[in-house]
Design an enzyme around this catalytic site. Structure first.
Site, PDB file in Angstrom:
ATOM      1  CG  MET A  30      -1.825  -1.128   1.211  1.00  0.00           C
ATOM      2  SD  MET A  30      -3.381  -0.975   2.112  1.00  0.00           S
ATOM      3  CE  MET A  30      -2.933  -0.373   3.663  1.00  0.00           C
ATOM      4  N   GLY A  31       2.132   1.074  -0.551  1.00  0.00           N
ATOM      5  CA  GLY A  31       2.992   2.294  -0.479  1.00  0.00           C
ATOM      6  C   GLY A  31       3.438   2.439   1.015  1.00  0.00           C
ATOM      7  CG  HIS A  34       8.319   0.373   6.359  1.00  0.00           C
ATOM      8  ND1 HIS A  34       8.550  -1.090   6.509  1.00  0.00           N
ATOM      9  CD2 HIS A  34       6.939   0.476   6.676  1.00  0.00           C
ATOM     10  CE1 HIS A  34       7.672  -1.822   6.757  1.00  0.00           C
ATOM     11  NE2 HIS A  34       6.710  -0.876   6.607  1.00  0.00           N
ATOM     12  N   GLY A  36      11.289  -2.560   5.867  1.00  0.00           N
ATOM     13  CA  GLY A  36      10.363  -3.957   5.849  1.00  0.00           C
ATOM     14  C   GLY A  36       9.928  -4.219   4.536  1.00  0.00           C
ATOM     15  CG  HIS A  37       7.162  -1.976   2.241  1.00  0.00           C
ATOM     16  ND1 HIS A  37       7.072  -1.030   3.131  1.00  0.00           N
ATOM     17  CD2 HIS A  37       5.932  -2.615   2.430  1.00  0.00           C
ATOM     18  CE1 HIS A  37       5.727  -0.852   3.550  1.00  0.00           C
ATOM     19  NE2 HIS A  37       5.129  -1.955   2.895  1.00  0.00           N
ATOM     20  CG  ASP A 150       0.689  -7.193   7.951  1.00  0.00           C
ATOM     21  OD1 ASP A 150      -0.132  -6.589   8.809  1.00  0.00           O
ATOM     22  OD2 ASP A 150       1.401  -6.674   7.311  1.00  0.00           O
ATOM     23  CB  SER A 186       2.956   2.201   6.357  1.00  0.00           C
ATOM     24  OG  SER A 186       3.482   1.428   5.610  1.00  0.00           O
ATOM     25  NE  ARG A 187      -3.087   1.653   9.569  1.00  0.00           N
ATOM     26  CZ  ARG A 187      -3.467   0.523   8.904  1.00  0.00           C
ATOM     27  NH1 ARG A 187      -2.864  -0.435   9.027  1.00  0.00           N
ATOM     28  NH2 ARG A 187      -4.416   0.829   8.169  1.00  0.00           N
TER      29      ARG A 187
END
Lengths: 288, 288
Positions: A30-31, A34, A36-37, A150, A186-187
Site C-alpha cells: 500500500m506504499g 519502509h 520492511g518492504h 501481517d 507504515s503506521r
C-alpha cells in the site's frame, strides 16, 4: 523502471513475459515503503527474473472509521526506493480502474478471517482476499512475497492460493524491526515521541511468551498470562488481543506442542499496532 | 484425447502450452453431455488451438435437498463425445482433490446471486463462482464457452472474470433446443413421458412474452401477465418465477426499451426446469 497504471497494460506486460519464459516476482504494497518492504523486495528480487511492486491503498480493506483518507502516500519516495532496489515495474492502478461501477465480487475465507484481526476489523480480510486475488489476476506472478508482520494476512493469502489454485508460490519474509524491537509499519509514523517510546512493549510481551515456552511452559493459559503481565506495565497500551495459536489454523492452543504463533494487537492513543512471534519448541530429546 | 485427473497435472499441461504460445479453450461441464454441450464444444473448438473439457459434478452448488447423489454420470459416453469432437484434454478432477481438508475460500457475487435462481437455491451461485474461479486457475484458458440456457450463471461468470481480472474471454452460446422448443438439459432425463410432453410450456410462455414485446408491449407487468397466462394452461407446471429483466444486471424492468431478457423457472413433478429468451426490440424508425 517502468510505471504502469492501467490494469490491462499490466496484464499484457505479464502475459508477454510469461510467453518468453520469464519468471515474475511480485510484492503487493500500500506504499509508504519502509525497510520492511525493502527486505521483501530484495527477497523477491533474488527469486525471479522480473519484479513487480504494486502500490495501491485498497479502500475495501479499511473500515469507514479507519485511516484511509490520511494513510501516507509518499509516491515519489516510494518510486525511488523501488528504482534503487531494481524493481522492473511499479504498478499503480487507480481506485476506479480496480473497482469500476458494478463491481460485485467478493473473495472470503471465513475460517481464518473471523478471528483476531477479523474481530476488530470485520470486512478487512474480505477486502484483502479480493484485492490480492485481483492483483494476482493482473500480475500473474510466479512468486509473491508477503511480510510475516501481517501473519494472519499471509495465512489467508496462502489459503486463497491453495483453494483457488492460483499457482503462485508464497514466500513469507520475517518481520523487520527497529533497534528496540518495534515491528516496522507504515503506521508507526502516527506515533508521538512518547507513544513511540513505549510501543516496543508489544514485542516485549510476545518475547516473554516465547521465552516462557522455551523454559518449558506448555499451557496456553499460562503463556497468555505471562504476556498479559508484561503489557500491564504500560497502562497507556490497551490490549486488543493476545493469543497463543496453531500457526496453520490460527486457532487458540490449550497446550503447545512443537510449534506456536504468539499474536498480539494493542492500541496506543489512536494508533493500532500488531506483531507476532513464531515459536518452535525443541524436541524432547534435544531439551535434555 | 488425454484424460487428466490430478489438478496439478492439469495446471502443468496448461502452463507448458502457454509457454509455446498455444491458446487454450475451455468448456466446464458437470458431464451427462448432450447436444447442447456438443454445440459449446464445437464453438470452443473453432476459437482455440487446444481444447479442455472438464467433467466435475460440483457438490458445493447443490443444496442438501437437491439431486447430487443421483445426478447422471455416464462417463464413458461423455468421453466418447469429447473424443469425437476433437477435445484435447478431458479434465476429471476428484472431489477431494478439488476440496481437500481445510478448504475455506468462497467467491461470491451478491448482487447477481441473490435473485431468481439464487432465491430458490441460496448457496448455488457461491458454489458456481468458487468452482469456476478454481477451474480457471487450473486450466488457465484464453476463452471459455458457457451456455445461454444458464443465463444468470453466464452473467455471474462474466462478473467474476471482470472483477477478479481473470483474463478469460467468455463466449455465451445460444441455447440448443429439442424440436418442440424444450431447452436441452441433463435433467430432462428425469421427466416421465407425460411430464416431457408438457415441458415445452415454459419456452412457449417466454416466446409469448417475446412476441408481445415485438408487437409493441413495453410494460414489464403486462409482459409478465402474458407469460403467466400461457403457463396457466398447464396446471401440472408450477411457476417458480417469470421475469422481465435487464440483460446486464438481471434486475426487473418496469418498462422495456431496446433489450430485455425473459427468465423463467418451473417445476414439473420433482423436476425443475429453467429457460430464457433474449429480446431485442427494433429501433423506432425500423418499426414504422
Amino acid at each position: 523502471m517502468r510505471i504502469i497504471r492501467p490494469p490491462k497494460t499490466m496484464a499484457a506486460w505479464s502475459q508477454r513475459l510469461h510467453r518468453e519464459g520469464v519468471t515474475i516476482g511480485f510484492v503487493p504494497t500500500m506504499g509508504a515503503l519502509h525497510d520492511g518492504h525493502r527486505a521483501l523486495i530484495r527477497a523477491a528480487r533474488l527469486q525471479c527474473d522480473a519484479l513487480v511492486v504494486s502500490i495501491f491503498v485498497n479502500p475495501t480493506q479499511f473500515a469507514p472509521t479507519e485511516d484511509l483518507a490520511k494513510y501516507p502516500r509518499p509516491i515519489a519516495k516510494d518510486r525511488a526506493l523501488c528504482r534503487a532496489e531494481g524493481v522492473d515495474v511499479c504498478f499503480e492502478p487507480g481506485v476506479t480502474a480496480m473497482y469500476p461501477e458494478g463491481f460485485d465480487t467478493v473473495v472470503t475465507v471465513p475460517g481464518i478471517a473471523r478471528r483476531w484481526e477479523g474481530e476488530s476489523r470485520p470486512h478487512h480480510f474480505a477486502g484483502v482476499a479480493t484485492v490480492v486475488t485481483k492483483l494476482f489476476g493482473m500480475v500473474r506472478p510466479d512468486i509473491a512475497v508477503f511480510g510475516q508482520k501481517d501473519f494472519q494476512q499471509a495465512a489467508l493469502v496462502q489459503r486463497v492460493i491453495d483453494d483457488l489454485s492460483l499457482g503462485v508460490k508464497l514466500i513469507v519474509y520475517p518481520t523487520v524491526r527497529e533497534q528496540d524491537g518495534l515491528a516496522m509499519s507504515s503506521r508507526n509514523v502516527y506515533l508521538s515521541a512518547t507513544e513511540r517510546a513505549l510501543a516496543p512493549i508489544l514485542n516485549k510481551s510476545l518475547q516473554a511468551g516465547a521465552a516462557a515456552i522455551k523454559d518449558g511452559a506448555t499451557a496456553g493459559r499460562k503463556i497468555h498470562a505471562v504476556m498479559t503481565q508484561v503489557l500491564r506495565r504500560e497502562p497507556a497500551a490497551a490490549v486488543d488481543y493476545l493469543a497463543v495459536c496453531d500457526p496453520d489454523t490460527l486457532t487458540p492452543l490449550e497446550s503447545v506442542r512443537d510449534r506456536a504463533i504468539l499474536l498480539g494487537a494493542i492500541r496506543i492513543g489512536h494508533v493500532r499496532l500488531i506483531d507476532n512471534v513464531v515459536v518452535r519448541r525443541p524436541a524432547k530429546r534435544e531439551r535434555r
